[in-house]
Design a protein around this motif. Structure first.
Motif, PDB file in Angstrom:
ATOM      1  N   ASP A  46      39.183 -34.699 -44.369  1.00  0.00           N
ATOM      2  CA  ASP A  46      39.343 -34.447 -45.802  1.00  0.00           C
ATOM      3  C   ASP A  46      38.821 -33.060 -46.176  1.00  0.00           C
ATOM      4  N   GLU A  47      38.229 -32.382 -45.197  1.00  0.00           N
ATOM      5  CA  GLU A  47      37.679 -31.046 -45.444  1.00  0.00           C
ATOM      6  C   GLU A  47      38.812 -30.042 -45.638  1.00  0.00           C
ATOM      7  N   ARG A  48      38.622 -29.094 -46.548  1.00  0.00           N
ATOM      8  CA  ARG A  48      39.611 -28.041 -46.782  1.00  0.00           C
ATOM      9  C   ARG A  48      38.988 -26.687 -46.476  1.00  0.00           C
ATOM     10  N   PHE A  49      39.797 -25.810 -45.893  1.00  0.00           N
ATOM     11  CA  PHE A  49      39.286 -24.532 -45.408  1.00  0.00           C
ATOM     12  C   PHE A  49      39.958 -23.371 -46.133  1.00  0.00           C
ATOM     13  N   ASP A  50      39.175 -22.336 -46.368  1.00  0.00           N
ATOM     14  CA  ASP A  50      39.690 -21.134 -47.026  1.00  0.00           C
ATOM     15  C   ASP A  50      40.449 -20.242 -46.056  1.00  0.00           C
ATOM     16  N   TYR A  51      40.146 -20.387 -44.770  1.00  0.00           N
ATOM     17  CA  TYR A  51      40.769 -19.535 -43.765  1.00  0.00           C
ATOM     18  C   TYR A  51      40.841 -20.307 -42.457  1.00  0.00           C
ATOM     19  N   ILE A  52      42.033 -20.393 -41.887  1.00  0.00           N
ATOM     20  CA  ILE A  52      42.256 -21.009 -40.578  1.00  0.00           C
ATOM     21  C   ILE A  52      42.953 -19.974 -39.698  1.00  0.00           C
ATOM     22  N   PHE A  53      42.461 -19.805 -38.490  1.00  0.00           N
ATOM     23  CA  PHE A  53      43.118 -18.842 -37.589  1.00  0.00           C
ATOM     24  C   PHE A  53      43.211 -19.394 -36.171  1.00  0.00           C
ATOM     25  N   ILE A  54      44.295 -19.043 -35.491  1.00  0.00           N
ATOM     26  CA  ILE A  54      44.518 -19.423 -34.092  1.00  0.00           C
ATOM     27  C   ILE A  54      44.901 -18.162 -33.325  1.00  0.00           C
TER      28      ILE A  54
END
Length: 251
Positions: A96-104
């Motif tokens: 349920d956590e939301r992230f401001d920035y996701i990178f791969i």
């Protein structure tokens, strides 16, 4: 001989990866750092042994990692015991956590060679972004297509910290229809002439053409999609770059 899993980084693979790729290339690291903001929550799926995650931690960013390979995460925990990282399959992960920035980074999205699975994972990542969040990642392109090899060849050989010899033998085959580069590998560990261990890896990557990933991101309804051909953020215009870098977000 051990059973191989598609793109799973086992013990010998993780050992060689750590020796050959202990630190992230500075230009690539700077590219991903450029999107990080103090106070924002960051997620790195497929974080591996932490060569990107740890520099983010060292700069004080709130970052969490995830990887399927227990062996790679063990390397991460040895270097950064306090790192927040979980063992999970991104395709099955729920939070349920939301992230401001996701990178791969490291073109790891190319590991999702099944396009239905790739779409599912990209949709899942979109759902994990906070409002105005950014998703940044890379894929390999057809410029990296390799010639077919009928026989295994030595691709790398390293010395472990114990002084053992660790080698990787691999061969290659490209499938035109699926745009998949198959690179089956065999890792072997020796103490002098004494064989110790063998590990197989079924390594596969999808090679993209210009415009393909952009279309998929549009269908999933990411916003503000940008495609770069270099870590200096040169805009991509054709297939000549070996890597496409994508920046996109949610409204």
């Amino acid at each position: 001989m051990s059973e191989s899993k598609q793109n799973y980084y086992g013990g010998l693979c993780a050992e060689m990866y750590e020796i050959l790729h202990e630190k992230a290339p500075q230009d690539e690291l700077d590219f991903y750092l450029s999107y990080a903001k103090t106070g924002g929550k960051i997620l790195e799926p497929l974080c591996g042994s932490g060569r990107f995650l740890i520099p983010f931690l060292e700069r004080g960013f709130d970052i969490k990692g995830m990887d399927l390979s227990a062996e790679m995460l063990q390397k991460l925990k040895q270097k950064a015991p306090g790192a927040k990282a979980v063992q999970a399959d991104i395709a099955e992960y729920h939070s349920d956590e939301r992230f401001d920035y996701i990178f791969i980074p490291s073109s790891s999205v190319s590991l999702f060679t099944d396009m239905d699975l790739c779409r599912k994972i990209l949709m899942k990542i979109k759902g994990m972004l906070a409002s105005k969040g950014k998703f940044v990642f890379a894929v390999e392109t057809e410029a990296n297509r390799r010639a077919d090899d009928a026989d295994y060849r030595i691709a790398a050989s390293v010395k472990t910290k114990e002084g053992f010899e660790l080698t990787l033998r691999e061969k290659s085959r490209y499938d035109e229809q699926s745009q998949t580069q198959f690179l089956p590998g065999v890792y072997e560990l020796y103490r002098g002439s004494q064989f110790i261990q063998r590990e197989e890896m079924d390594f596969q990557i999808r090679l993209y053409r210009y415009g393909e990933m952009e279309k998929l991101l549009e269908e999933i309804e990411f916003s503000e999609i940008k495609t770069y051909s270099s870590f200096s953020k040169e805009v991509a215009v054709d297939d000549r770059s070996g890597t496409f870098l994508f920046e996109c977000g949610v409204d």
